[in-house]
Each structure stands twice: as C-alpha cells, then as structure tokens.
Write a protein that holds these residues in place. Structure first.
Motif, PDB file in Angstrom:
ATOM      1  N   TYR A 106       0.793  -1.231   0.000  1.00 22.13           N
ATOM      2  CA  TYR A 106       0.000   0.000   0.000  1.00 22.13           C
ATOM      3  C   TYR A 106       0.827   1.283   0.000  1.00 22.13           C
ATOM      4  O   TYR A 106       0.269   2.368   0.071  1.00 22.13           O
ATOM      5  N   GLY A 107       2.128   1.201  -0.070  1.00 25.54           N
ATOM      6  CA  GLY A 107       2.982   2.364   0.134  1.00 25.54           C
ATOM      7  C   GLY A 107       3.092   3.318  -1.032  1.00 25.54           C
ATOM      8  O   GLY A 107       3.575   4.432  -0.865  1.00 25.54           O
ATOM      9  N   GLU A 108       2.653   2.927  -2.204  1.00 25.48           N
ATOM     10  CA  GLU A 108       2.768   3.798  -3.370  1.00 25.48           C
ATOM     11  C   GLU A 108       1.396   4.325  -3.776  1.00 25.48           C
ATOM     12  O   GLU A 108       0.369   3.727  -3.483  1.00 25.48           O
ATOM     13  N   VAL A 109       1.420   5.439  -4.457  1.00 22.70           N
ATOM     14  CA  VAL A 109       0.183   6.043  -4.946  1.00 22.70           C
ATOM     15  C   VAL A 109      -0.335   5.217  -6.122  1.00 22.70           C
ATOM     16  O   VAL A 109       0.410   4.886  -7.031  1.00 22.70           O
ATOM     17  N   ASN A 110      -1.603   4.872  -6.050  1.00 22.90           N
ATOM     18  CA  ASN A 110      -2.258   4.141  -7.134  1.00 22.90           C
ATOM     19  C   ASN A 110      -3.109   5.139  -7.925  1.00 22.90           C
ATOM     20  O   ASN A 110      -4.142   5.592  -7.440  1.00 22.90           O
ATOM     21  N   PRO A 111      -2.700   5.486  -9.141  1.00 24.92           N
ATOM     22  CA  PRO A 111      -3.445   6.493  -9.900  1.00 24.92           C
ATOM     23  C   PRO A 111      -4.852   6.034 -10.302  1.00 24.92           C
ATOM     24  O   PRO A 111      -5.691   6.859 -10.650  1.00 24.92           O
TER      25      PRO A 111
END
Length: 159
Positions: A106-111
């Motif tokens: 979950y650590g990255e931005v999901n566009p």
C-alpha cells in the motif's frame, strides 16, 4: 499468515505448573501440622520438618518454572512469543517485516484509485505506524498532483 496481518495489540499469558504449587502448599501445611503436633506432645523434632522442607522446595520450583508469553491474537490463530532475552528482538523483527509488507502492498500512490481513497489509505498507514505523518503528507501531495495532472479541461468547463 501474512506479516501484514500481524496484530499490534498483545496480552501476557503466564504458564505455570499449578499442580506442583498446590502439592507444595499441601505438604507445607502437613509439615507445619507435624511440627506443631510434635511440639504439643513434647517429642523430638528430629525428622518432623521433612514435609515442610519438601513442600517449600516444590513451591519454589513451581515459582521458577513459570513461563511468560506475549500473545498476539489474530483471526487465523494466536502467536506466542516467549519472554526471554530475545523477546524484543523477535517482536522488532516481526514488526519490521509487517511494515515492509504493508509498504510493499500500500505504500505507493495508485493512480487508478479515487483521491479520497488514497488519502484514507495513507492516513491508515500512519495509524498502523508504518509511515510518519510527513511521509504520508508527501504521498497525499503526490496523489493530488497525479489527479490534477490527469484531469483534462474540456471546452464546456469554466475556469
């Protein structure tokens, strides 16, 4: 079980040999009774403290044979960690692996997600002590920037 499912709350459980302790208490009472009875009859006290001594040894043995556990309860079962010299090292390693797995997932931005979902996700990661507030704010800013970048103005939209 995934490390991400590792619970943050724990309890302490103490395992001890109650039979050993209870028999020790019974023998102590029996030994005291024998000593008092010998004193009452004014007979020799030689050998009368045998059960008192044995009972005391059993109670001490029961006391020092206790085992303390830190228990983490989860839906898939309980995790018991013995409280010994390596206890803190084990807990720190489990938490480190949990944090790494949550960041991986979950650590990255999901566009593809809605902006509000992304904001809630990063706030949740702060609550889980996986990210600091500053790191979460950076990710939220990144998500906001991506959403603005992907937003295209049409000719029928007012500025």
């Amino acid at each position: 079980m995934n490390y991400a499912d590792f619970p943050q709350k724990s309890s302490v459980q103490i395992e001890q040999n109650e039979w050993l302790r209870n028999v020790g208490y019974i023998w102590i009472v029996l030994g005291i009774f024998q000593l008092c009875y010998a004193i009452y009859l004014e007979t020799s006290l030689s050998g009368e403290g045998f059960w008192l001594a044995i009972g005391t040894v059993f109670v001490i043995w029961a006391h020092f044979s206790k085992v303390k556990y830190t228990v983490f309860r989860s839906d898939r079962g309980n995790i018991f960690v013995i409280q010994n010299k390596k206890h803190d090292q084990i807990i720190n390693e489990l938490n480190k692996r949990r944090k790494a797995q949550l960041l991986q997932w979950y650590g990255e931005v999901n566009p593809d997600n809605e902006l509000e979902n992304e904001i809630q996700k990063f706030k949740w990661l702060v609550e889980q002590k996986v990210m600091t507030n500053e790191e979460a704010e950076q990710k939220i800013t990144q998500a906001e920037f991506l959403k603005k970048e992907n937003y295209v103005l049409t000719s029928d939209t007012l500025n």
